[in-house]
Design a protein around this motif. Structure first.
Motif, PDB file in Angstrom:
ATOM      1  N   SER A  66       0.838  -1.198   0.000  1.00  0.00           N
ATOM      2  CA  SER A  66       0.000   0.000   0.000  1.00  0.00           C
ATOM      3  C   SER A  66       0.870   1.244   0.000  1.00  0.00           C
ATOM      4  O   SER A  66       1.957   1.250   0.583  1.00  0.00           O
ATOM      5  N   ARG A  67       0.378   2.280  -0.653  1.00  0.00           N
ATOM      6  CA  ARG A  67       1.086   3.560  -0.650  1.00  0.00           C
ATOM      7  C   ARG A  67       0.790   4.350   0.614  1.00  0.00           C
ATOM      8  O   ARG A  67       1.671   5.006   1.168  1.00  0.00           O
ATOM      9  N   ALA A  68      -0.462   4.301   1.089  1.00  0.00           N
ATOM     10  CA  ALA A  68      -0.863   5.108   2.240  1.00  0.00           C
ATOM     11  C   ALA A  68      -2.070   4.465   2.899  1.00  0.00           C
ATOM     12  O   ALA A  68      -2.787   3.665   2.291  1.00  0.00           O
ATOM     13  N   ALA A  69      -2.305   4.830   4.160  1.00  0.00           N
ATOM     14  CA  ALA A  69      -3.421   4.271   4.924  1.00  0.00           C
ATOM     15  C   ALA A  69      -4.298   5.391   5.478  1.00  0.00           C
ATOM     16  O   ALA A  69      -3.882   6.556   5.529  1.00  0.00           O
ATOM     17  N   ASP A  70      -5.509   5.041   5.888  1.00  0.00           N
ATOM     18  CA  ASP A  70      -6.415   6.020   6.497  1.00  0.00           C
ATOM     19  C   ASP A  70      -5.736   6.699   7.679  1.00  0.00           C
ATOM     20  O   ASP A  70      -5.095   6.041   8.508  1.00  0.00           O
ATOM     21  N   GLY A  71      -5.914   8.010   7.750  1.00  0.00           N
ATOM     22  CA  GLY A  71      -5.346   8.766   8.857  1.00  0.00           C
ATOM     23  C   GLY A  71      -3.869   9.057   8.716  1.00  0.00           C
ATOM     24  O   GLY A  71      -3.274   9.669   9.602  1.00  0.00           O
ATOM     25  N   ALA A 130       9.649   7.321  -0.745  1.00  0.00           N
ATOM     26  CA  ALA A 130      10.650   6.324  -0.347  1.00  0.00           C
ATOM     27  C   ALA A 130       9.996   4.964  -0.121  1.00  0.00           C
ATOM     28  O   ALA A 130      10.543   3.923  -0.515  1.00  0.00           O
ATOM     29  N   ALA A 131       8.810   4.952   0.481  1.00  0.00           N
ATOM     30  CA  ALA A 131       8.121   3.693   0.783  1.00  0.00           C
ATOM     31  C   ALA A 131       7.633   2.978  -0.469  1.00  0.00           C
ATOM     32  O   ALA A 131       7.358   1.773  -0.435  1.00  0.00           O
ATOM     33  N   SER A 132       7.531   3.708  -1.583  1.00  0.00           N
ATOM     34  CA  SER A 132       7.035   3.097  -2.819  1.00  0.00           C
ATOM     35  C   SER A 132       8.146   2.456  -3.648  1.00  0.00           C
ATOM     36  O   SER A 132       7.865   1.689  -4.578  1.00  0.00           O
ATOM     37  N   PHE A 133       9.402   2.758  -3.338  1.00  0.00           N
ATOM     38  CA  PHE A 133      10.492   2.318  -4.203  1.00  0.00           C
ATOM     39  C   PHE A 133      10.646   0.796  -4.233  1.00  0.00           C
ATOM     40  O   PHE A 133      10.876   0.207  -5.295  1.00  0.00           O
ATOM     41  N   GLN A 170       5.321   0.697 -13.525  1.00  0.00           N
ATOM     42  CA  GLN A 170       4.716   1.382 -12.395  1.00  0.00           C
ATOM     43  C   GLN A 170       3.720   0.478 -11.690  1.00  0.00           C
ATOM     44  O   GLN A 170       3.407  -0.620 -12.168  1.00  0.00           O
ATOM     45  N   ILE A 171       3.197   0.994 -10.568  1.00  0.00           N
ATOM     46  CA  ILE A 171       2.173   0.305  -9.790  1.00  0.00           C
ATOM     47  C   ILE A 171       0.938   1.200  -9.694  1.00  0.00           C
ATOM     48  O   ILE A 171       1.068   2.407  -9.464  1.00  0.00           O
ATOM     49  N   ILE A 172      -0.229   0.620  -9.891  1.00  0.00           N
ATOM     50  CA  ILE A 172      -1.466   1.313  -9.509  1.00  0.00           C
ATOM     51  C   ILE A 172      -1.767   0.893  -8.082  1.00  0.00           C
ATOM     52  O   ILE A 172      -2.027  -0.284  -7.806  1.00  0.00           O
ATOM     53  N   TRP A 173      -1.696   1.856  -7.177  1.00  0.00           N
ATOM     54  CA  TRP A 173      -1.941   1.569  -5.768  1.00  0.00           C
ATOM     55  C   TRP A 173      -3.429   1.381  -5.515  1.00  0.00           C
ATOM     56  O   TRP A 173      -4.269   2.037  -6.149  1.00  0.00           O
ATOM     57  N   THR A 174      -3.743   0.513  -4.587  1.00  0.00           N
ATOM     58  CA  THR A 174      -5.123   0.277  -4.184  1.00  0.00           C
ATOM     59  C   THR A 174      -5.269   0.619  -2.708  1.00  0.00           C
ATOM     60  O   THR A 174      -4.280   0.848  -2.010  1.00  0.00           O
ATOM     61  N   ASP A 175      -6.507   0.665  -2.229  1.00  0.00           N
ATOM     62  CA  ASP A 175      -6.738   1.047  -0.833  1.00  0.00           C
ATOM     63  C   ASP A 175      -6.102   0.029   0.113  1.00  0.00           C
ATOM     64  O   ASP A 175      -6.108  -1.181  -0.147  1.00  0.00           O
ATOM     65  N   ALA A 176      -5.567   0.521   1.214  1.00  0.00           N
ATOM     66  CA  ALA A 176      -4.823  -0.333   2.137  1.00  0.00           C
ATOM     67  C   ALA A 176      -5.714  -1.342   2.857  1.00  0.00           C
ATOM     68  O   ALA A 176      -5.262  -2.430   3.215  1.00  0.00           O
ATOM     69  N   ALA A 177      -6.986  -0.989   3.064  1.00  0.00           N
ATOM     70  CA  ALA A 177      -7.865  -1.849   3.854  1.00  0.00           C
ATOM     71  C   ALA A 177      -8.245  -3.134   3.127  1.00  0.00           C
ATOM     72  O   ALA A 177      -8.255  -4.218   3.713  1.00  0.00           O
ATOM     73  N   HIS A 202      -7.625  -3.533  -0.729  1.00  0.00           N
ATOM     74  CA  HIS A 202      -6.993  -3.647  -2.058  1.00  0.00           C
ATOM     75  C   HIS A 202      -8.037  -3.861  -3.150  1.00  0.00           C
ATOM     76  O   HIS A 202      -7.753  -4.479  -4.177  1.00  0.00           O
ATOM     77  N   GLU A 203      -9.236  -3.311  -2.931  1.00  0.00           N
ATOM     78  CA  GLU A 203     -10.314  -3.491  -3.898  1.00  0.00           C
ATOM     79  C   GLU A 203     -10.507  -2.286  -4.815  1.00  0.00           C
ATOM     80  O   GLU A 203     -11.139  -2.406  -5.865  1.00  0.00           O
ATOM     81  N   TYR A 204      -9.972  -1.111  -4.437  1.00  0.00           N
ATOM     82  CA  TYR A 204     -10.263   0.115  -5.172  1.00  0.00           C
ATOM     83  C   TYR A 204      -8.981   0.815  -5.627  1.00  0.00           C
ATOM     84  O   TYR A 204      -8.014   0.914  -4.870  1.00  0.00           O
ATOM     85  N   LEU A 205      -8.993   1.313  -6.861  1.00  0.00           N
ATOM     86  CA  LEU A 205      -7.851   2.036  -7.395  1.00  0.00           C
ATOM     87  C   LEU A 205      -7.680   3.372  -6.675  1.00  0.00           C
ATOM     88  O   LEU A 205      -8.666   4.046  -6.358  1.00  0.00           O
ATOM     89  N   GLU A 206      -6.426   3.775  -6.461  1.00  0.00           N
ATOM     90  CA  GLU A 206      -6.185   5.055  -5.805  1.00  0.00           C
ATOM     91  C   GLU A 206      -5.239   5.951  -6.606  1.00  0.00           C
ATOM     92  O   GLU A 206      -5.606   7.029  -7.015  1.00  0.00           O
ATOM     93  N   GLU A 207      -3.997   5.523  -6.825  1.00  0.00           N
ATOM     94  CA  GLU A 207      -3.047   6.325  -7.593  1.00  0.00           C
ATOM     95  C   GLU A 207      -2.216   5.416  -8.488  1.00  0.00           C
ATOM     96  O   GLU A 207      -2.119   4.206  -8.256  1.00  0.00           O
TER      97      GLU A 207
END
Length: 353
Positions: A184-189, A201-204, A217-224, A226-231
């Motif tokens: 995951s790229r990022a999480a809620d909060g 740095a965390a994406s490398f 590249q990677i299409i990031w999905t939601d951290a909870a 991984h069902e939804y596209l984010e970036e």
């Protein structure tokens, strides 16, 4: 500080611009003659200084090295055929810079320092802004914690700086992506909406794994779930299903992209239906199977718009169709026309230097 104040300027003795091959630029590796520096200490911003580009002195105990208080922005300057130089939506970058600063407990940079300093710096090195399709001057405002000490607390001193790099296209060649199902790229909060150095740095590492599989590249999905596209990597994501353009909504995990907002507005100007909503991986795969998935593309300052040629999700792979009338190419040309002052700026996005 106001625009009547004179920023202290120390000019280089001799410009290095004559040694630069503008036809063979590597993104982010060549820098202009000057940079801007401004220090925050004792609760106040000192006067900015423009000086020759070069190393800065910092002690190894500077807090940026230990606790990661570092944020940045990405912007561009463009030259038109009459040798005028423009910035593109710089006020939006200033506002987002300060949103990032607040989230990382850093001082906000006043508009007069950010905007006036930026314009003064670009004007001083304006010969580095070359005219030509795809050419620009990439601007990197950033701020780091510069106080010495390893106590785990916000810094009491910061450096705000701007460096500039002549640029051509960021991505060259085909781009294919892996849709994330583990990392995951990022999480809620968290700090996903901030342009914090640590986000990148965390994406490398995950991206290196994608590269090993032949994906760029990677299409990031939601951290909870991984069902939804984010970036998409360092970009916002757009998906065209049928004649409808979809993009993920802003939240505290997704960067509020300036190019993303521009694409939405220009698409609407063209009569394209745009939906800002959650986009599930399942929906994208179903549209791929039915033939309704027409385009996926990423948007960002460095790349503007990058069409995605294909994707992989777990064991599923799909190649996007080649279109002669893609939304990506049409909207990208419209953005470039505004960048290079080839059309009327109906939304007031250009700012002349």
């Amino acid at each position: 500080m106001t625009e009547t104040h004179e920023i202290v300027v120390e000019k280089v003795k001799e410009s290095k611009i004559g040694n630069i091959d503008f036809d063979n630029l590597t993104f982010g590796k060549t820098f202009t003659d000057h940079m801007l520096e401004c220090t925050w200490r004792n609760g106040n911003w000192e006067n900015p200084v423009i000086k020759p580009y070069g190393p800065i002195m910092m002690e190894p105990s500077a807090k940026v090295f230990h606790y990661g208080q570092a944020i940045f922005e990405g912007m561009k300057a463009f030259r038109d055929e009459d040798d005028n130089v423009f910035l593109f939506r710089p006020e939006d970058n200033w506002k987002r810079f300060n949103e990032s600063a607040k989230r990382l407990a850093m001082p906000e940079v006043p508009e007069e320092i950010f905007m006036y300093g930026l314009k003064k710096l670009v004007d001083l090195d304006r010969e580095w802004v070359r005219y030509g399709d795809g050419l620009s001057l990439y601007l990197r405002p950033f701020m780091i914690a510069s106080e010495n000490g390893v106590a785990a607390a916000p810094s009491t001193e910061y450096k705000f700086m701007v460096v500039m790099s002549p640029a051509f296209a960021y991505y060259r060649g085909d781009v294919r992506v892996i849709i994330a199902s583990q990392f995951s790229r990022a999480a809620d909060g968290g700090i996903g909406y901030a342009k914090a150095a640590g986000n990148y740095a965390a994406s490398f590492y995950p991206n290196n794994l994608a590269l090993e599989e032949g994906y760029q590249q990677i299409i990031w999905t939601d951290a909870a779930s991984h069902e939804y596209l984010e970036e998409a990597g360092t970009m916002n994501i757009f998906v065209r299903i049928g004649d409808k353009l979809l993009t993920a909504p802003n939240n505290d995990r997704i960067l509020n992209g300036v190019t993303r907002r521009s694409v939405i507005q220009l698409a609407q100007d063209k009569g394209i239906e745009v939906e800002v909503r959650k986009i599930s991986v399942a929906e994208v795969k179903e549209a791929a199977e039915s033939g309704e998935l027409k385009e996926i593309f990423g948007t960002g300052t460095a790349a503007v718009i990058v069409p995605i040629k294909g994707f992989k999700h777990e064991e599923y792979t799909h190649e996007l169709p080649v279109l002669n009338d893609s939304y990506a190419s049409d909207i990208k040309e419209s953005i470039k026309d505004i960048h290079y002052n080839r059309v009327e700026d109906k939304h007031g996005w250009r700012v002349k230097v």
